[in-house]
Motif scaffolding. Structure first.
Motif, PDB file in Angstrom:
ATOM      1  N   ASP A 169     -10.539   1.801 -85.282  1.00 34.25           N
ATOM      2  CA  ASP A 169     -10.424   1.749 -87.051  1.00 34.25           C
ATOM      3  C   ASP A 169      -9.491   0.795 -87.598  1.00 34.25           C
ATOM      4  OD1 ASP A 169     -13.304   2.508 -86.643  1.00 34.25           O
ATOM      5  OD2 ASP A 169     -13.052   4.425 -87.351  1.00 34.25           O
ATOM      6  N   GLY A 170      -8.666  -0.022 -86.560  1.00 36.20           N
ATOM      7  CA  GLY A 170      -7.546  -0.930 -87.562  1.00 36.20           C
ATOM      8  C   GLY A 170      -6.257   0.288 -87.666  1.00 36.20           C
ATOM      9  N   ASN A 171      -6.602   1.740 -87.095  1.00 33.50           N
ATOM     10  CA  ASN A 171      -5.124   2.229 -87.649  1.00 33.50           C
ATOM     11  C   ASN A 171      -4.634   2.417 -86.121  1.00 33.50           C
ATOM     12  OD1 ASN A 171      -4.997   2.964 -89.999  1.00 33.50           O
ATOM     13  ND2 ASN A 171      -7.489   4.109 -89.454  1.00 33.50           N
ATOM     14  N   THR A 217       4.778  -2.719 -76.130  1.00 31.96           N
ATOM     15  CA  THR A 217       4.254  -3.244 -75.605  1.00 31.96           C
ATOM     16  C   THR A 217       2.823  -3.600 -76.590  1.00 31.96           C
ATOM     17  OG1 THR A 217       5.328  -3.691 -73.944  1.00 31.96           O
ATOM     18  CG2 THR A 217       2.742  -4.646 -73.292  1.00 31.96           C
ATOM     19  N   VAL A 218       2.354  -4.244 -77.017  1.00 30.76           N
ATOM     20  CA  VAL A 218       0.946  -3.465 -77.499  1.00 30.76           C
ATOM     21  C   VAL A 218       0.201  -5.459 -77.218  1.00 30.76           C
ATOM     22  CG1 VAL A 218       0.185  -4.361 -80.038  1.00 30.76           C
ATOM     23  CG2 VAL A 218       2.630  -3.840 -79.755  1.00 30.76           C
ATOM     24  N   GLY A 219      -1.255  -4.330 -77.103  1.00 26.34           N
ATOM     25  CA  GLY A 219      -2.676  -5.432 -76.767  1.00 26.34           C
ATOM     26  C   GLY A 219      -3.159  -5.717 -78.103  1.00 26.34           C
ATOM     27  N   ASP A 220      -4.472  -6.339 -77.978  1.00 24.11           N
ATOM     28  CA  ASP A 220      -5.477  -6.128 -79.035  1.00 24.11           C
ATOM     29  C   ASP A 220      -5.641  -4.516 -79.307  1.00 24.11           C
ATOM     30  OD1 ASP A 220      -5.264  -8.771 -78.602  1.00 24.11           O
ATOM     31  OD2 ASP A 220      -6.914  -8.999 -77.816  1.00 24.11           O
ATOM     32  N   GLU A 221      -6.031  -3.660 -77.974  1.00 25.69           N
ATOM     33  CA  GLU A 221      -6.871  -2.825 -78.490  1.00 25.69           C
ATOM     34  C   GLU A 221      -5.564  -1.299 -78.171  1.00 25.69           C
ATOM     35  OE1 GLU A 221      -9.837  -2.372 -80.523  1.00 25.69           O
ATOM     36  OE2 GLU A 221      -9.582  -4.223 -80.616  1.00 25.69           O
ATOM     37  N   VAL A 222      -4.541  -1.834 -77.276  1.00 23.06           N
ATOM     38  CA  VAL A 222      -3.738  -0.418 -76.502  1.00 23.06           C
ATOM     39  C   VAL A 222      -2.606  -1.191 -76.703  1.00 23.06           C
ATOM     40  CG1 VAL A 222      -5.391   0.457 -75.327  1.00 23.06           C
ATOM     41  CG2 VAL A 222      -4.476  -1.316 -74.463  1.00 23.06           C
ATOM     42  N   ALA A 223      -1.116  -0.002 -76.802  1.00 17.53           N
ATOM     43  CA  ALA A 223      -0.645  -0.588 -76.632  1.00 17.53           C
ATOM     44  C   ALA A 223       0.193   0.885 -76.385  1.00 17.53           C
ATOM     45  CB  ALA A 223       0.162  -0.465 -78.154  1.00 17.53           C
ATOM     46  N   PHE A 224       2.027   0.522 -75.911  1.00 15.99           N
ATOM     47  CA  PHE A 224       2.277   1.494 -75.337  1.00 15.99           C
ATOM     48  C   PHE A 224       3.908   1.573 -74.984  1.00 15.99           C
ATOM     49  CE2 PHE A 224       2.580  -1.621 -72.078  1.00 15.99           C
ATOM     50  CZ  PHE A 224       4.476  -1.054 -71.138  1.00 15.99           C
ATOM     51  N   GLY A 225       4.677   2.824 -75.400  1.00 22.90           N
ATOM     52  CA  GLY A 225       5.792   2.218 -75.931  1.00 22.90           C
ATOM     53  C   GLY A 225       6.335   3.958 -75.373  1.00 22.90           C
ATOM     54  N   HIS A 226       8.120   3.641 -75.085  1.00 29.39           N
ATOM     55  CA  HIS A 226       9.037   4.277 -74.483  1.00 29.39           C
ATOM     56  C   HIS A 226      10.161   3.938 -74.847  1.00 29.39           C
ATOM     57  CE1 HIS A 226      11.349   1.248 -72.423  1.00 29.39           C
ATOM     58  NE2 HIS A 226      10.045   0.847 -71.886  1.00 29.39           N
ATOM     59  N   GLY A 227      11.077   5.158 -74.983  1.00 25.91           N
ATOM     60  CA  GLY A 227      12.284   5.087 -75.546  1.00 25.91           C
ATOM     61  C   GLY A 227      12.776   6.920 -75.162  1.00 25.91           C
ATOM     62  N   PHE A 228      13.540   7.597 -76.729  1.00 22.56           N
ATOM     63  CA  PHE A 228      14.726   8.163 -76.564  1.00 22.56           C
ATOM     64  C   PHE A 228      13.986   9.459 -77.830  1.00 22.56           C
ATOM     65  CE2 PHE A 228      16.810   5.459 -73.715  1.00 22.56           C
ATOM     66  CZ  PHE A 228      16.902   6.268 -73.101  1.00 22.56           C
ATOM     67  N   GLY A 229      14.233  10.801 -77.828  1.00 23.29           N
ATOM     68  CA  GLY A 229      13.839  11.405 -78.249  1.00 23.29           C
ATOM     69  C   GLY A 229      14.266  13.025 -78.596  1.00 23.29           C
ATOM     70  N   ARG A 230      14.889  12.970 -79.837  1.00 23.82           N
ATOM     71  CA  ARG A 230      16.145  14.533 -80.009  1.00 23.82           C
ATOM     72  C   ARG A 230      15.293  14.865 -81.126  1.00 23.82           C
ATOM     73  NH1 ARG A 230      22.084  13.900 -80.306  1.00 23.82           N
ATOM     74  NH2 ARG A 230      22.079  12.947 -82.689  1.00 23.82           N
ATOM     75  N   LEU A 231      15.031  16.395 -81.004  1.00 21.04           N
ATOM     76  CA  LEU A 231      15.221  17.680 -81.489  1.00 21.04           C
ATOM     77  C   LEU A 231      15.706  18.505 -82.036  1.00 21.04           C
ATOM     78  CD1 LEU A 231      12.523  18.435 -83.132  1.00 21.04           C
ATOM     79  CD2 LEU A 231      12.349  20.407 -80.792  1.00 21.04           C
ATOM     80  N   SER A 232      16.267  18.637 -83.425  1.00 24.07           N
ATOM     81  CA  SER A 232      17.119  19.365 -83.230  1.00 24.07           C
ATOM     82  C   SER A 232      17.208  20.151 -85.333  1.00 24.07           C
ATOM     83  CB  SER A 232      18.520  18.563 -83.731  1.00 24.07           C
ATOM     84  OG  SER A 232      19.082  16.993 -84.781  1.00 24.07           O
ATOM     85  N   GLY A 233      18.117  20.482 -85.193  1.00 24.66           N
ATOM     86  CA  GLY A 233      17.999  21.284 -86.636  1.00 24.66           C
ATOM     87  C   GLY A 233      19.081  22.566 -87.109  1.00 24.66           C
ATOM     88  N   THR A 234      18.433  23.371 -87.847  1.00 25.19           N
ATOM     89  CA  THR A 234      18.855  24.968 -87.614  1.00 25.19           C
ATOM     90  C   THR A 234      17.588  25.209 -87.451  1.00 25.19           C
ATOM     91  OG1 THR A 234      20.526  23.952 -89.254  1.00 25.19           O
ATOM     92  CG2 THR A 234      20.297  26.640 -89.584  1.00 25.19           C
TER      93      THR A 234
END
Length: 146
Positions: A119-121, A80-97
């Motif tokens: 500053d645009g970022n 969900t994106v506004g002019d100066e703030v945004a938020f997001g949700h989802g799932f993450g997975r860290l894996s590897g060796t």
């Protein structure tokens, strides 16, 4: 022609991709560029909150001490994106060796990102990672999949 919101959403998704790239490359300097200096992180590791980018980077550095090869993926990121703030949700997975050679598929966690446009970022000002817990046992449930 894309709207400003569409442009901003694309930039935020690129930031999420950079998290994945930074973790896979074990690139703390690259990861540092993705967070505000005063980021507040509610990570799965104690304490209850990690305040400031250096505290957040210490968490990632700790991950790198355990893993020889790191993989990270984000799934179902909804923004969900506004002019100066945004938020997001989802799932993450860290894996590897792991350093001892053991491969691990990791576990899926719930992730929330809050961004501020500076500053645009689009930078991460807050993140939260959690696992559900079983109320009867009081223990986290780490074997769920999206």
């Amino acid at each position: 022609m894309p709207t400003q919101r569409e442009v901003d959403e694309a930039k935020i998704r690129q930031q999420a991709d950079k998290i994945v790239e930074g973790l896979r490359a074990k690139d703390l300097d690259g990861l540092k560029q993705l967070y505000t200096t005063d980021v507040v992180s509610f990570d799965v590791e104690p304490p209850l909150q990690h305040v400031g980018v250096e505290a957040k980077l210490k968490n990632w550095a700790k991950v790198f001490t355990f893993f020889q090869d790191v993989n990270y993926e984000v799934r179902d990121l909804t923004l969900t994106v506004g002019d100066e703030v945004a938020f997001g949700h989802g799932f993450g997975r860290l894996s590897g060796t792991l350093k001892n050679g053991t491969a691990t598929c990791g576990m899926w966690v719930r992730v929330t990102f809050c961004f501020r446009k500076i500053d645009g970022n689009w930078l991460i000002a807050h993140d939260q990672v959690s696992v559900p817990f079983d109320m009867a046992s009081g223990k986290g449930v780490a074997d769920l999949e999206p």
